[in-house]
Design a protein around this motif. Sequence first.
Motif, PDB file in Angstrom:
ATOM      1  N   MET A  53      -4.705   6.717   1.753  1.00 30.22           N
ATOM      2  CA  MET A  53      -4.133   7.939   2.309  1.00 30.22           C
ATOM      3  C   MET A  53      -3.550   7.643   3.675  1.00 30.22           C
ATOM      4  SD  MET A  53      -7.179  10.643   1.346  1.00 30.22           S
ATOM      5  CE  MET A  53      -6.301  12.076   1.988  1.00 30.22           C
ATOM      6  N   VAL A  54      -2.577   8.452   4.100  1.00 27.74           N
ATOM      7  CA  VAL A  54      -2.080   8.293   5.458  1.00 27.74           C
ATOM      8  C   VAL A  54      -3.207   8.651   6.427  1.00 27.74           C
ATOM      9  CG1 VAL A  54       0.308   8.758   4.801  1.00 27.74           C
ATOM     10  CG2 VAL A  54      -1.126  10.640   5.578  1.00 27.74           C
ATOM     11  N   GLY A  55      -3.182   8.003   7.583  1.00 28.01           N
ATOM     12  CA  GLY A  55      -4.232   8.236   8.566  1.00 28.01           C
ATOM     13  C   GLY A  55      -5.566   7.629   8.197  1.00 28.01           C
ATOM     14  N   GLY A  56      -5.593   6.821   7.127  1.00 25.65           N
ATOM     15  CA  GLY A  56      -6.852   6.208   6.709  1.00 25.65           C
ATOM     16  C   GLY A  56      -7.878   7.202   6.197  1.00 25.65           C
ATOM     17  N   MET A  57      -7.414   8.382   5.752  1.00 27.49           N
ATOM     18  CA  MET A  57      -8.340   9.459   5.390  1.00 27.49           C
ATOM     19  C   MET A  57      -9.033   9.246   4.047  1.00 27.49           C
ATOM     20  SD  MET A  57      -8.531  11.399   7.951  1.00 27.49           S
ATOM     21  CE  MET A  57      -9.481  12.713   7.182  1.00 27.49           C
ATOM     22  N   HIS A  58      -8.709   8.174   3.330  1.00 30.70           N
ATOM     23  CA  HIS A  58      -9.420   7.912   2.077  1.00 30.70           C
ATOM     24  C   HIS A  58     -10.887   7.566   2.330  1.00 30.70           C
ATOM     25  CE1 HIS A  58      -7.301   4.325   3.540  1.00 30.70           C
ATOM     26  NE2 HIS A  58      -8.364   3.649   3.160  1.00 30.70           N
ATOM     27  N   SER A  59     -11.232   7.299   3.592  1.00 27.87           N
ATOM     28  CA  SER A  59     -12.633   6.982   3.919  1.00 27.87           C
ATOM     29  C   SER A  59     -13.448   8.225   4.263  1.00 27.87           C
ATOM     30  CB  SER A  59     -12.685   6.006   5.100  1.00 27.87           C
ATOM     31  OG  SER A  59     -12.140   6.610   6.273  1.00 27.87           O
ATOM     32  N   ALA A  60     -12.864   9.423   4.114  1.00 31.10           N
ATOM     33  CA  ALA A  60     -13.522  10.642   4.587  1.00 31.10           C
ATOM     34  C   ALA A  60     -14.607  11.163   3.653  1.00 31.10           C
ATOM     35  CB  ALA A  60     -12.482  11.739   4.820  1.00 31.10           C
ATOM     36  N   ARG A  61     -14.740  10.610   2.468  1.00 33.50           N
ATOM     37  CA  ARG A  61     -15.801  11.027   1.539  1.00 33.50           C
ATOM     38  C   ARG A  61     -16.621   9.804   1.139  1.00 33.50           C
ATOM     39  NH1 ARG A  61     -16.568  16.567   1.811  1.00 33.50           N
ATOM     40  NH2 ARG A  61     -14.856  17.754   0.852  1.00 33.50           N
ATOM     41  N   SER A  62     -17.911  10.033   0.913  1.00 36.55           N
ATOM     42  CA  SER A  62     -18.829   8.949   0.561  1.00 36.55           C
ATOM     43  C   SER A  62     -18.650   8.529  -0.885  1.00 36.55           C
ATOM     44  CB  SER A  62     -20.271   9.404   0.776  1.00 36.55           C
ATOM     45  OG  SER A  62     -20.621  10.391  -0.184  1.00 36.55           O
ATOM     46  N   VAL A 112       0.603  13.543  -0.228  1.00 37.69           N
ATOM     47  CA  VAL A 112       1.587  12.466  -0.136  1.00 37.69           C
ATOM     48  C   VAL A 112       0.907  11.143  -0.481  1.00 37.69           C
ATOM     49  CG1 VAL A 112       3.078  13.604   1.541  1.00 37.69           C
ATOM     50  CG2 VAL A 112       1.190  12.189   2.349  1.00 37.69           C
ATOM     51  N   VAL A 113       1.697  10.241  -1.057  1.00 35.00           N
ATOM     52  CA  VAL A 113       1.195   8.923  -1.436  1.00 35.00           C
ATOM     53  C   VAL A 113       1.688   7.910  -0.398  1.00 35.00           C
ATOM     54  CG1 VAL A 113       1.133   7.153  -3.223  1.00 35.00           C
ATOM     55  CG2 VAL A 113       1.306   9.577  -3.868  1.00 35.00           C
ATOM     56  N   PRO A 114       0.786   7.171   0.242  1.00 34.52           N
ATOM     57  CA  PRO A 114       1.217   6.209   1.262  1.00 34.52           C
ATOM     58  C   PRO A 114       1.662   4.885   0.651  1.00 34.52           C
ATOM     59  CG  PRO A 114      -1.155   6.185   1.120  1.00 34.52           C
ATOM     60  CD  PRO A 114      -0.688   7.239   0.136  1.00 34.52           C
ATOM     61  N   LEU A 115       2.466   4.149   1.393  1.00 34.32           N
ATOM     62  CA  LEU A 115       2.774   2.778   1.015  1.00 34.32           C
ATOM     63  C   LEU A 115       1.504   1.946   1.087  1.00 34.32           C
ATOM     64  CD1 LEU A 115       6.136   1.989   2.870  1.00 34.32           C
ATOM     65  CD2 LEU A 115       5.781   2.051   0.386  1.00 34.32           C
ATOM     66  N   VAL A 116       1.218   1.217   0.047  1.00 36.70           N
ATOM     67  CA  VAL A 116      -0.005   0.420   0.013  1.00 36.70           C
ATOM     68  C   VAL A 116      -0.030  -0.601   1.143  1.00 36.70           C
ATOM     69  CG1 VAL A 116      -1.319  -1.235  -1.347  1.00 36.70           C
ATOM     70  CG2 VAL A 116      -0.344   0.766  -2.453  1.00 36.70           C
ATOM     71  N   HIS A 117       1.139  -1.188   1.438  1.00 37.09           N
ATOM     72  CA  HIS A 117       1.192  -2.216   2.469  1.00 37.09           C
ATOM     73  C   HIS A 117       1.527  -1.650   3.849  1.00 37.09           C
ATOM     74  CE1 HIS A 117       5.340  -1.684   1.056  1.00 37.09           C
ATOM     75  NE2 HIS A 117       5.686  -1.982   2.298  1.00 37.09           N
ATOM     76  N   GLY A 118       1.705  -0.322   3.951  1.00 34.54           N
ATOM     77  CA  GLY A 118       2.090   0.279   5.223  1.00 34.54           C
ATOM     78  C   GLY A 118       0.925   0.410   6.188  1.00 34.54           C
TER      79      GLY A 118
END
Length: 449
Positions: free
Chosen positions: A370-379, A45-51
Amino acid sequence: MPDSLQLTLVDEDGSLRRIPLAEAPAFARPTAPLRSRVVYAAVHVVPLVHGDNTPGAPARIDWDATLAFRRTMWSRGLGVADAMDTAQRGMGLDPAATRELITRTADAAREALEDPEISAVFPAGATVSDLVVAGVNTDQRTEQELSLDEIVEAYVEQLRATERAGAGAVLMASRHLARTARSAADYEEVYRRVLAEATAPVVLHWLGTVFDPQLKGYFGSDDPAVGADALLRIIEEDPSRIRGVKMSLLDDAAEIAVRERLPEGVRMLTGDDFHFSHLIVGDGTVTTGADSAQERGEYSDALLGAFAATAPAASAAVQALDRGAVGEARCILDAAEQLGRHVFSAPTYHYKTGVAFLAWLNGHQQAFTMVGGMHSARSLPHLSRTIELAATTGNLEDPVLAAERWHGMLRLAGYEIDSATDSAADSGGATAASEDAAASRTARTGDAA
């Protein structure tokens, strides 16, 4: 694309290096239904950028971009598997968003079937459930522990909602059931009762602990061979209720062992993102005529998160099988698998970050979030290797746009990237590619809205 364009990469020690950026392969869209294999891409899923998509917050989804991405899968002749692990089920996608996602995707599939270009790449008489299957679980219940009766009720509640939407159902592995069941007999009882409520055949999903450690001992044993016996007993009780089995154990031998024992009419849908190339090609069985019969049991169909990141390649590989070009199909899938092995590397459950990252590089979403801030899960070095493999395996749909976005990300991280690496932008390359991609996204959004 100018020959001088380079891709700057970041190694584990933080040092930079460059590689030449090649043209994108010419993977043609199909003009007729794919015949040799049934293939679903498990999509994100694609999150709202400002959400507010911070950890623990309800998912705020960009519905236009999310549905446009699914339309892209359909345009390649691929089905969509939605509201499953790749969509961050249990890792950011809350129950309310899950229900809305299934309804919206099913509605978008209904609209897509009215589009002559998309209906042409699915069999005559195709329905919404041929374009989209969706996950059915027990995760709307927030309690840690449920009785077997309560687990059945939770499954059936989601099953009925999914069927009302028109999507096919995938019975996902339930964390509640993994915690409550004391034997294989408990699993068999729950599945028997849930399947009795289904109005159409369903897909059963066996998700391994590499994807979700809370599913340890699913189907009553830590031994895949013993668990497989329980799974097969569930299927054999009434095979007419089972559309297929998706195995996501990253164990090709275990998948083949189950595949060889499936009753006639029940498909094996590989979920093995490490070994899908040889599992899908199998013994080289192909369908060279529209009315030719396939001999199942010696190859797998597919339901893969990896194909959300490599959809053009996946479609091209099946088109090659349709032509009888087995070697070409294997070459395409081998390259996609090389990328998949990295995206799904340990900890495997963070593979969704790679799927979203590649969607952003390929112009399917506005930002790498990503939802849940999961875009930070990889280095950063992990992501660097991801774009390197995508580039070298032919899985960047627009290499100039991807390089422009990636180099911008490196600059944001504090790296000084020579503007010469983006020299194509000065000659209208990356800038034009970005504008073209934006226009394309706008057009797709308009179609899907």
